[in-house]
Design a protein around this motif. Structure first.
Motif, mmCIF file in Angstrom:
data_model
loop_
_atom_site.group_PDB
_atom_site.id
_atom_site.type_symbol
_atom_site.label_atom_id
_atom_site.label_comp_id
_atom_site.label_asym_id
_atom_site.label_seq_id
_atom_site.Cartn_x
_atom_site.Cartn_y
_atom_site.Cartn_z
ATOM 1 N N GLU A 276 70.471 61.941 5.936
ATOM 2 C CA GLU A 276 69.730 62.818 5.018
ATOM 3 C C GLU A 276 69.537 64.193 5.631
ATOM 4 N N ALA A 277 69.105 64.200 6.890
ATOM 5 C CA ALA A 277 68.906 65.441 7.634
ATOM 6 C C ALA A 277 68.749 65.064 9.105
ATOM 7 N N ASP A 278 68.957 66.004 9.992
ATOM 8 C CA ASP A 278 68.942 65.699 11.423
ATOM 9 C C ASP A 278 67.629 65.080 11.874
ATOM 10 N N SER A 279 66.518 65.507 11.272
ATOM 11 C CA SER A 279 65.201 65.020 11.702
ATOM 12 C C SER A 279 64.528 64.132 10.666
ATOM 13 N N ALA A 280 65.286 63.619 9.689
ATOM 14 C CA ALA A 280 64.691 62.820 8.610
ATOM 15 C C ALA A 280 64.370 61.411 9.085
ATOM 16 N N GLY A 281 63.357 60.830 8.495
ATOM 17 C CA GLY A 281 62.990 59.445 8.779
ATOM 18 C C GLY A 281 62.440 58.783 7.529
ATOM 19 N N GLU A 282 62.374 57.461 7.558
ATOM 20 C CA GLU A 282 61.938 56.702 6.380
ATOM 21 C C GLU A 282 61.025 55.561 6.813
ATOM 22 N N VAL A 283 59.853 55.461 6.181
ATOM 23 C CA VAL A 283 58.962 54.330 6.413
ATOM 24 C C VAL A 283 59.455 53.160 5.571
ATOM 25 N N LEU A 284 59.744 52.044 6.207
ATOM 26 C CA LEU A 284 60.282 50.887 5.498
ATOM 27 C C LEU A 284 59.199 50.190 4.683
ATOM 28 N N ASP A 285 59.542 49.801 3.460
ATOM 29 C CA ASP A 285 58.587 49.070 2.621
ATOM 30 C C ASP A 285 58.196 47.749 3.265
ATOM 31 N N GLU A 286 59.165 47.063 3.854
ATOM 32 C CA GLU A 286 58.927 45.806 4.559
ATOM 33 C C GLU A 286 59.477 45.927 5.972
ATOM 34 N N PRO A 287 58.680 45.612 6.996
ATOM 35 C CA PRO A 287 59.199 45.644 8.371
ATOM 36 C C PRO A 287 60.461 44.796 8.490
ATOM 37 N N GLN A 288 61.439 45.295 9.238
ATOM 38 C CA GLN A 288 62.715 44.593 9.406
ATOM 39 C C GLN A 288 62.760 43.946 10.786
ATOM 40 N N LEU A 289 62.938 42.625 10.816
ATOM 41 C CA LEU A 289 63.016 41.908 12.085
ATOM 42 C C LEU A 289 64.282 42.329 12.827
ATOM 43 N N VAL A 290 64.130 42.764 14.069
ATOM 44 C CA VAL A 290 65.292 43.147 14.869
ATOM 45 C C VAL A 290 65.551 42.164 16.007
ATOM 46 N N CYS A 291 64.496 41.465 16.449
ATOM 47 C CA CYS A 291 64.694 40.494 17.526
ATOM 48 C C CYS A 291 63.536 39.508 17.554
ATOM 49 N N ALA A 292 63.843 38.263 17.892
ATOM 50 C CA ALA A 292 62.826 37.230 18.079
ATOM 51 C C ALA A 292 63.216 36.389 19.286
ATOM 52 N N ALA A 293 62.228 35.902 20.017
ATOM 53 C CA ALA A 293 62.514 35.113 21.207
ATOM 54 C C ALA A 293 61.275 34.318 21.604
ATOM 55 N N THR A 294 61.491 33.369 22.500
ATOM 56 C CA THR A 294 60.408 32.627 23.130
ATOM 57 C C THR A 294 60.502 32.846 24.629
ATOM 58 N N ALA A 295 59.394 33.157 25.262
ATOM 59 C CA ALA A 295 59.380 33.408 26.703
ATOM 60 C C ALA A 295 58.499 32.389 27.401
ATOM 61 N N THR A 296 58.930 31.994 28.599
ATOM 62 C CA THR A 296 58.118 31.133 29.463
ATOM 63 C C THR A 296 57.823 31.887 30.742
ATOM 64 N N THR A 297 56.552 32.001 31.071
ATOM 65 C CA THR A 297 56.155 32.702 32.289
ATOM 66 C C THR A 297 55.318 31.770 33.156
ATOM 67 N N VAL A 298 55.333 32.033 34.443
ATOM 68 C CA VAL A 298 54.637 31.186 35.413
ATOM 69 C C VAL A 298 53.561 32.015 36.103
ATOM 70 N N VAL A 299 52.369 31.442 36.263
ATOM 71 C CA VAL A 299 51.289 32.115 36.977
ATOM 72 C C VAL A 299 51.048 31.395 38.297
ATOM 73 N N PRO A 300 50.617 32.116 39.322
ATOM 74 C CA PRO A 300 50.353 31.477 40.623
ATOM 75 C C PRO A 300 49.293 30.397 40.499
ATOM 76 N N HIS A 301 49.418 29.388 41.338
ATOM 77 C CA HIS A 301 48.484 28.254 41.290
ATOM 78 C C HIS A 301 47.051 28.713 41.490
ATOM 79 N N ARG A 302 46.818 29.639 42.410
ATOM 80 C CA ARG A 302 45.455 30.087 42.680
ATOM 81 C C ARG A 302 44.861 30.753 41.449
ATOM 82 N N ARG A 303 45.694 31.514 40.694
ATOM 83 C CA ARG A 303 45.208 32.183 39.506
ATOM 84 C C ARG A 303 44.951 31.178 38.395
ATOM 85 N N ALA A 304 45.866 30.209 38.239
ATOM 86 C CA ALA A 304 45.665 29.180 37.220
ATOM 87 C C ALA A 304 44.392 28.401 37.506
ATOM 88 N N HIS A 305 44.145 28.120 38.795
ATOM 89 C CA HIS A 305 42.937 27.380 39.166
ATOM 90 C C HIS A 305 41.693 28.200 38.844
#
Length: 317
Positions: A276-305
């Motif tokens: 449309e133009a070099d600086s044009a932008g558009e607010v989407l009527d509905e958000p568009q999913l670009v990525c989905a994932a599941t993450a597993t993270t580990v916390v130190p034992h002392r912190r978990a305790h």
């Protein structure tokens, strides 16, 4: 109503506005976390409005039954472990599996009702030791909606799961039940982040956002940044280009002594429009999913305790 020192009839009630679930049930992670495969399969055979009504009724029934079990959402039983099917006459029938089956009383009845956008569900459970059934309490209002669950157990014989530091305590109101650990980021993608031809940004950019969100989750729950162990179920569903605005969200869905499992989604909410133009932008009527994932993270034992100790202190107080 007959009562006893160690066993008592338990009643759970839940009321919701089905519009609360309208957008959530379009998200795969929520659908598969909240509903059993049989419920999802049946919902897919229905029209849009009836599908929403059906899933909202099932969700209300699950919450009512969790109250009967004496626990809340994310406190040891996943909603998908409670399957609310129906008889040939349309009456709801409850089938429990996994951890839910270990916490149940000997018999349970469920009733679901709809009025415009309002959905209500009642669950009643009664130990067999009384020599009575749930029908004695509800008469014709429940009728043939009673189902026997085996093996029978007293709820007191199985202690409920410990409440995590950020989980809901009690189930008296909906606002309390919805307390959960989440994180959110919104960023604008810059021109310097282009990595491929066609002005495409690489997927690693989104994963870095996810990493920051997971770090925030563990800081909130454990007071430690933790160590990201792995991503699973990564899906890239739409391209990202310079000038796009990305909203990334994270939600803690499971935690063990040392591990935290986090569901992640990134949506495009503003799209650059260079055509449309070099600086044009558009607010989407509905958000568009670009990525989905599941993450597993580990916390130190002392912190978990330490986090566990903080939770115990809060409960004792």
């Amino acid at each position: 109503m007959r009562t006893a020192a160690k066993q008592a009839a338990r009643v759970g009630l839940d009321v919701l506005d089905r519009s609360e679930l309208r957008r959530l049930i379009e998200r795969p992670w929520f659908l598969h976390f909240s509903f059993a495969p049989e419920e999802i399969a049946h919902a897919e055979t229905l029209g849009e409005d009836r599908r929403l009504e059906f899933l909202a009724g099932r969700f209300a029934a699950k919450e009512a039954l969790l109250k009967v079990l004496g626990i809340g959402l994310l406190q040891g039983v996943a909603p998908r472990e409670i399957c609310v099917e129906q008889t040939a006459r349309g009456a709801p029938v409850v089938h429990l599996c996994g951890r839910a089956a270990q916490l149940t009383l000997s018999s349970v009845s469920v009733s679901i009702t709809h009025k415009e956008n309002v959905v209500a569900a009642v669950a009643i459970s009664l130990p067999e030791a009384f020599g009575a059934t749930a029908d004695d309490l509800t008469g014709e209002a429940v009728g043939n909606r009673r189902t026997e669950l085996t093996p029978p157990k007293e709820l007191d014989a199985v202690p409920p799961p410990k409440t995590p530091a950020t989980a809901t305590v009690g189930t008296s109101t909906r606002s309390e039940r919805e307390v959960q650990t989440t994180a959110f980021l919104r960023v604008r993608v810059g021109q310097e982040e282009v990595h491929y031809g066609g002005n495409l940004v690489d997927g690693a950019r989104i994963l870095r956002l996810f990493g920051d969100l997971v770090t925030e989750i563990t800081v909130r729950t454990d007071g430690d940044e933790g160590l990201l162990a792995r991503y699973s179920d990564i899906r890239f569903t739409a391209p990202v280009r310079p000038g796009d605005y990305i909203e990334a969200r994270a939600r803690l869905v499971r935690q063990t002594r040392l591990r935290r499992v986090v569901e992640l989604e990134a949506h495009k909410v503003i799209r650059a429009s260079p055509e449309e133009a070099d600086s044009a932008g558009e607010v989407l009527d509905e958000p568009q999913l670009v990525c989905a994932a599941t993450a597993t993270t580990v916390v130190p034992h002392r912190r978990a305790h330490t986090a566990t100790a903080r939770t115990s202190t809060a409960e004792e107080a």
